[in-house]
Scaffold this motif. Structure first.
Motif, PDB file in Angstrom:
ATOM      1  N   ALA A 287       5.662 -13.770   3.720  1.00 23.33           N
ATOM      2  CA  ALA A 287       5.066 -15.002   4.243  1.00 23.33           C
ATOM      3  C   ALA A 287       6.077 -15.797   5.056  1.00 23.33           C
ATOM      4  O   ALA A 287       5.730 -16.399   6.078  1.00 23.33           O
ATOM      5  N   GLY A 288       7.345 -15.815   4.626  1.00 27.45           N
ATOM      6  CA  GLY A 288       8.371 -16.520   5.391  1.00 27.45           C
ATOM      7  C   GLY A 288       8.640 -15.897   6.740  1.00 27.45           C
ATOM      8  O   GLY A 288       9.068 -16.584   7.674  1.00 27.45           O
ATOM      9  N   ARG A 289       8.385 -14.593   6.851  1.00 31.74           N
ATOM     10  CA  ARG A 289       8.555 -13.909   8.133  1.00 31.74           C
ATOM     11  C   ARG A 289       7.333 -14.024   9.018  1.00 31.74           C
ATOM     12  O   ARG A 289       7.336 -13.502  10.144  1.00 31.74           O
ATOM     13  N   GLY A 290       6.310 -14.688   8.554  1.00 26.68           N
ATOM     14  CA  GLY A 290       5.113 -14.893   9.368  1.00 26.68           C
ATOM     15  C   GLY A 290       4.149 -13.732   9.359  1.00 26.68           C
ATOM     16  O   GLY A 290       3.270 -13.670  10.239  1.00 26.68           O
ATOM     17  N   LEU A 291       4.260 -12.810   8.399  1.00 23.08           N
ATOM     18  CA  LEU A 291       3.327 -11.682   8.353  1.00 23.08           C
ATOM     19  C   LEU A 291       1.965 -12.148   7.851  1.00 23.08           C
ATOM     20  O   LEU A 291       1.875 -13.068   7.034  1.00 23.08           O
ATOM     21  N   PRO A 292       0.881 -11.526   8.286  1.00 21.13           N
ATOM     22  CA  PRO A 292      -0.449 -11.908   7.804  1.00 21.13           C
ATOM     23  C   PRO A 292      -0.586 -11.678   6.300  1.00 21.13           C
ATOM     24  O   PRO A 292       0.198 -10.960   5.669  1.00 21.13           O
ATOM     25  N   GLU A 293      -1.613 -12.283   5.735  1.00 23.86           N
ATOM     26  CA  GLU A 293      -1.813 -12.212   4.292  1.00 23.86           C
ATOM     27  C   GLU A 293      -2.115 -10.791   3.833  1.00 23.86           C
ATOM     28  O   GLU A 293      -1.816 -10.433   2.688  1.00 23.86           O
ATOM     29  N   PHE A 294      -2.668  -9.966   4.685  1.00 21.44           N
ATOM     30  CA  PHE A 294      -2.945  -8.580   4.325  1.00 21.44           C
ATOM     31  C   PHE A 294      -1.664  -7.855   3.941  1.00 21.44           C
ATOM     32  O   PHE A 294      -1.584  -7.176   2.901  1.00 21.44           O
ATOM     33  N   TYR A 295      -0.614  -7.992   4.752  1.00 23.70           N
ATOM     34  CA  TYR A 295       0.659  -7.327   4.467  1.00 23.70           C
ATOM     35  C   TYR A 295       1.374  -7.973   3.281  1.00 23.70           C
ATOM     36  O   TYR A 295       2.151  -7.300   2.597  1.00 23.70           O
ATOM     37  N   GLN A 296       1.122  -9.229   3.047  1.00 20.56           N
ATOM     38  CA  GLN A 296       1.686  -9.852   1.853  1.00 20.56           C
ATOM     39  C   GLN A 296       1.132  -9.216   0.589  1.00 20.56           C
ATOM     40  O   GLN A 296       1.861  -8.966  -0.373  1.00 20.56           O
ATOM     41  N   PHE A 297      -0.165  -8.901   0.579  1.00 20.73           N
ATOM     42  CA  PHE A 297      -0.753  -8.249  -0.590  1.00 20.73           C
ATOM     43  C   PHE A 297      -0.280  -6.800  -0.705  1.00 20.73           C
ATOM     44  O   PHE A 297      -0.114  -6.290  -1.823  1.00 20.73           O
ATOM     45  N   VAL A 298      -0.065  -6.137   0.415  1.00 19.04           N
ATOM     46  CA  VAL A 298       0.478  -4.777   0.361  1.00 19.04           C
ATOM     47  C   VAL A 298       1.852  -4.782  -0.291  1.00 19.04           C
ATOM     48  O   VAL A 298       2.160  -3.958  -1.174  1.00 19.04           O
ATOM     49  N   GLY A 299       2.683  -5.731   0.122  1.00 20.16           N
ATOM     50  CA  GLY A 299       4.020  -5.816  -0.457  1.00 20.16           C
ATOM     51  C   GLY A 299       4.006  -6.239  -1.911  1.00 20.16           C
ATOM     52  O   GLY A 299       4.797  -5.736  -2.725  1.00 20.16           O
ATOM     53  N   ALA A 300       3.108  -7.159  -2.285  1.00 22.74           N
ATOM     54  CA  ALA A 300       3.056  -7.623  -3.669  1.00 22.74           C
ATOM     55  C   ALA A 300       2.538  -6.557  -4.616  1.00 22.74           C
ATOM     56  O   ALA A 300       2.852  -6.579  -5.816  1.00 22.74           O
ATOM     57  N   ALA A 301       1.742  -5.601  -4.130  1.00 24.78           N
ATOM     58  CA  ALA A 301       1.178  -4.567  -4.993  1.00 24.78           C
ATOM     59  C   ALA A 301       2.132  -3.404  -5.238  1.00 24.78           C
ATOM     60  O   ALA A 301       1.941  -2.640  -6.203  1.00 24.78           O
ATOM     61  N   MET A 302       3.169  -3.257  -4.438  1.00 25.98           N
ATOM     62  CA  MET A 302       4.044  -2.093  -4.568  1.00 25.98           C
ATOM     63  C   MET A 302       5.031  -2.177  -5.732  1.00 25.98           C
ATOM     64  O   MET A 302       5.185  -1.189  -6.467  1.00 25.98           O
ATOM     65  N   PRO A 303       5.731  -3.296  -5.986  1.00 29.70           N
ATOM     66  CA  PRO A 303       6.683  -3.312  -7.113  1.00 29.70           C
ATOM     67  C   PRO A 303       6.070  -3.039  -8.475  1.00 29.70           C
ATOM     68  O   PRO A 303       6.651  -2.253  -9.252  1.00 29.70           O
ATOM     69  N   PRO A 304       4.913  -3.636  -8.857  1.00 32.61           N
ATOM     70  CA  PRO A 304       4.339  -3.259 -10.159  1.00 32.61           C
ATOM     71  C   PRO A 304       3.994  -1.775 -10.257  1.00 32.61           C
ATOM     72  O   PRO A 304       4.195  -1.150 -11.305  1.00 32.61           O
ATOM     73  N   ALA A 305       3.494  -1.195  -9.159  1.00 29.29           N
ATOM     74  CA  ALA A 305       3.189   0.235  -9.184  1.00 29.29           C
ATOM     75  C   ALA A 305       4.455   1.064  -9.301  1.00 29.29           C
ATOM     76  O   ALA A 305       4.487   2.090 -10.011  1.00 29.29           O
ATOM     77  N   LEU A 306       5.530   0.647  -8.646  1.00 26.50           N
ATOM     78  CA  LEU A 306       6.803   1.358  -8.769  1.00 26.50           C
ATOM     79  C   LEU A 306       7.337   1.299 -10.196  1.00 26.50           C
ATOM     80  O   LEU A 306       7.852   2.297 -10.730  1.00 26.50           O
ATOM     81  N   MET A 307       7.221   0.132 -10.828  1.00 25.85           N
ATOM     82  CA  MET A 307       7.675   0.008 -12.208  1.00 25.85           C
ATOM     83  C   MET A 307       6.859   0.901 -13.134  1.00 25.85           C
ATOM     84  O   MET A 307       7.397   1.526 -14.063  1.00 25.85           O
ATOM     85  N   GLY A 308       5.554   0.997 -12.895  1.00 23.83           N
ATOM     86  CA  GLY A 308       4.727   1.866 -13.720  1.00 23.83           C
ATOM     87  C   GLY A 308       5.068   3.330 -13.542  1.00 23.83           C
ATOM     88  O   GLY A 308       5.140   4.098 -14.522  1.00 23.83           O
ATOM     89  N   VAL A 309       5.292   3.767 -12.292  1.00 23.46           N
ATOM     90  CA  VAL A 309       5.649   5.158 -12.043  1.00 23.46           C
ATOM     91  C   VAL A 309       7.007   5.482 -12.641  1.00 23.46           C
ATOM     92  O   VAL A 309       7.219   6.560 -13.241  1.00 23.46           O
TER      93      VAL A 309
END
Length: 557
Positions: A287-309
């Motif tokens: 969000a600080g880099r000005g990316l749209p909200e779609f990419y913010q959700f893509v980024g927010a969904a990856m760390p929990p999935a990485l921790m699970g894997v």
């Protein structure tokens, strides 16, 4: 006599004279101001006809100046239908939301004349453009905060009528607010509009705007236009009640509680909380880099999935990794926008509902992309411990732990929504009640389907939220949105995404369809609970619930 003078005295022939030459001996007429050959308009006033305002010089007027026929005390008489005008009692015991909603659902010709709650010292009444501008600013804050379109229109209508403006028609869409005021049938209407550029979740600001509208609508409280503008500016400058680190911690608490809710333990709680907090910080960076909200959700969904894997490679129990990823999904599913979109559709605001549901679809697609990228990587690395043998959910083995986890989830959700602190305890209790109702219906001998049990529990949440809002004379969103957190379809979404990552399309589509059905059941249940509360409680202008007008149409006609 010279030859030239003799030539001049000779009589001229007829060919030498023009037919348009003035004959000798005729006096020439005085020149007129307008030549007959000058082009004139057929709409010009003929010469000699006096206009009603010919004695005075009409000054140039703006479309936003107060019409000359407008008067707060001597307003022009409105048309009265043959069947009469129904009596609408705007009592103080009824919230202004119900009062204005009743007015909006009436035809314009049947609406009673406004009784201005705010008295003006000047007999000419308030400045129309200033009242319309204040109305649009209030509606902008409400719409940006996630309020439903019907409640936004009711608030705008309440402000206009409180300052004595009749024949006002507010109109709300997803990003555009407009309002039109026509003083009488012979005066030009005044229309103003405002675009909502940015939207943010802050229920503390939303509650403050509701209090302002409530004070403006109260005839016992004097709120001038200057005072209303001052309070509105203070609401805009108000800081969030919780700092950034508290929001990050609440995101971790929400994911950890959701993982415990679906069967995880202490280790799962810790891993899910860390993954959600990393995802929250990554979303803030995007969000600080000005990316749209779609990419913010893509980024927010990856760390929990990485921790699970990663957890699936270190532990043989598959339910642990699945619970971690499911907890991260609970923290990302846009339940607030989903409930608002379905509510707008059920109340007849189809354009706004379609836009909000489209926004929800884009955000969910972003979550799907982020999780699928990580799950596909885990499947490629032979992470076989991602699929549990039995699907987890409500169990009767540890009901107390699950009830506490559901209440903690609602608490974290309330903090993320920036709610007022005195409402956090109520919404936490409401979330626990919702989970108890869902578990009781799912574990009864009848064995209701999860979708039906979710709809009933969400209806109870909507009923309690509407009762709390009526008691507080505030919006129902702070009492409802966080309480539906435990009911969100996190596990069904996870199993659908995992099946898609494993190329099992039929299972994946079935699970995602179940998740969509559960989400719609939540939204419909919340709206149904709110409508039930309005049916059984007092409604202004109706002797019983049978006389209550429908929102838009009846039986499709």
């Amino acid at each position: 006599m010279s030859e030239q003078e003799a030539e001049d005295r000779k009589p001229q022939s007829d060919e030498a004279r023009s037919a348009f030459v003035q004959p000798s001996g005729v006096m020439p007429q005085a020149p007129t101001l307008e030549d007959e050959s000058q082009t004139t308009s057929e709409f010009a006033i003929p010469t000699g006809l006096a206009t009603p305002s010919s004695t005075t010089q009409e000054t140039e007027k703006s479309a936003f100046t107060t019409p000359h026929t407008y008067s707060s005390r001597n307003a022009p008489q409105a048309f009265t239908p043959a069947q009469g005008i129904p009596l609408v009692k705007l009592t103080k015991e009824v919230p202004w939301q119900d009062q204005m909603r009743t007015m909006l659902r009436m035809p314009v010709a049947e609406r009673p004349a406004p009784e201005a709650a705010q008295k003006q010292e000047d007999e000419t009444g308030p400045a129309v453009p200033r009242v319309l501008d204040l109305t649009l600013r209030i509606g902008e804050l409400l719409l940006a905060g996630g309020e439903g379109a019907e409640d936004v229109e009711a608030a705008m209508f309440a402000v206009c009528r409180s300052y004595g403006l009749d024949r006002c028609e507010p109109n709300v869409t997803f990003t555009l607010l407009s309002i039109s005021h026509q003083p009488s049938l012979v005066d030009d209407p005044v229309t103003a509009s405002r675009t909502v550029r940015r939207r943010g979740t802050d229920y503390t600001r939303l509650a403050a705007v509701f209090h302002l509208v409530d004070d403006i609508s109260d005839p016992d409280i004097d709120v001038s236009l200057e005072e209303a503008y001052r309070r509105l500016a203070g609401i805009r400058r108000n800081r969030h009640p919780y700092p950034g680190w508290a929001l990050t911690a609440a995101s971790g608490l929400l994911a950890g509680s959701a993982s415990v809710l679906v069967g995880g333990g202490a280790l799962v709680f810790l891993v899910a909380a860390v993954g959600a907090m990393l995802g929250d910080r990554l979303a803030w960076l995007c969000a600080g880099r000005g990316l749209p909200e779609f990419y913010q959700f893509v980024g927010a969904a990856m760390p929990p999935a990485l921790m699970g894997v990663a957890l699936s490679f270190t532990h043989t129990e598959a339910s642990m990794a699945s619970a971690v990823i499911t907890g991260g999904l609970f923290a990302l599913i846009p339940g607030r926008a989903l409930v608002a979109g379905v509510q707008d559709g059920l109340t007849g605001y189809y354009i706004t509902a379609a836009a909000r549901l489209l926004e929800v679809m884009y955000l969910i697609v972003g979550i799907v992309c982020g999780v699928l990228l990580v799950l596909s990587l885990g499947v490629m690395l032979d992470a076989t411990n991602l699929t549990p043998e039995t699907k987890f959910g409500v169990t009767s083995s540890r009901p107390v732990i699950q009830i506490l986890a559901s209440m903690a989830l609602s608490l974290a959700f309330a903090i993320l929504l920036q709610q007022e602190r005195h409402t956090v305890a109520i919404v936490t209790l409401n979330g626990g009640i919702a989970w108890v109702m869902f578990g009781a219906l799912a574990q009864t001998p009848l064995k209701l389907s999860p979708v039906a049990a979710t709809a009933i529990a969400a209806g109870l949440v909507g009923l309690f939220g509407q009762l709390f809002s009526r008691y507080r004379f505030a919006s129902s969103l702070p009492y409802v949105t966080a309480a539906i957190g435990p009911l969100l379809p996190g596990s069904a979404t996870y199993f659908g995404l995992l099946a898609l990552a494993q190329n099992d399309l039929n299972t994946g589509i079935n699970s995602l369809t179940k998740a969509v059905a559960t989400a719609l059941a939540i939204a419909i249940g919340v709206n149904l609970g709110s409508e039930v509360s309005r049916l059984i409680l007092k409604v202004p202008g109706a002797a019983s619930a049978a006389n209550r007008r429908a929102a838009k149409r009846t039986r499709g006609f």
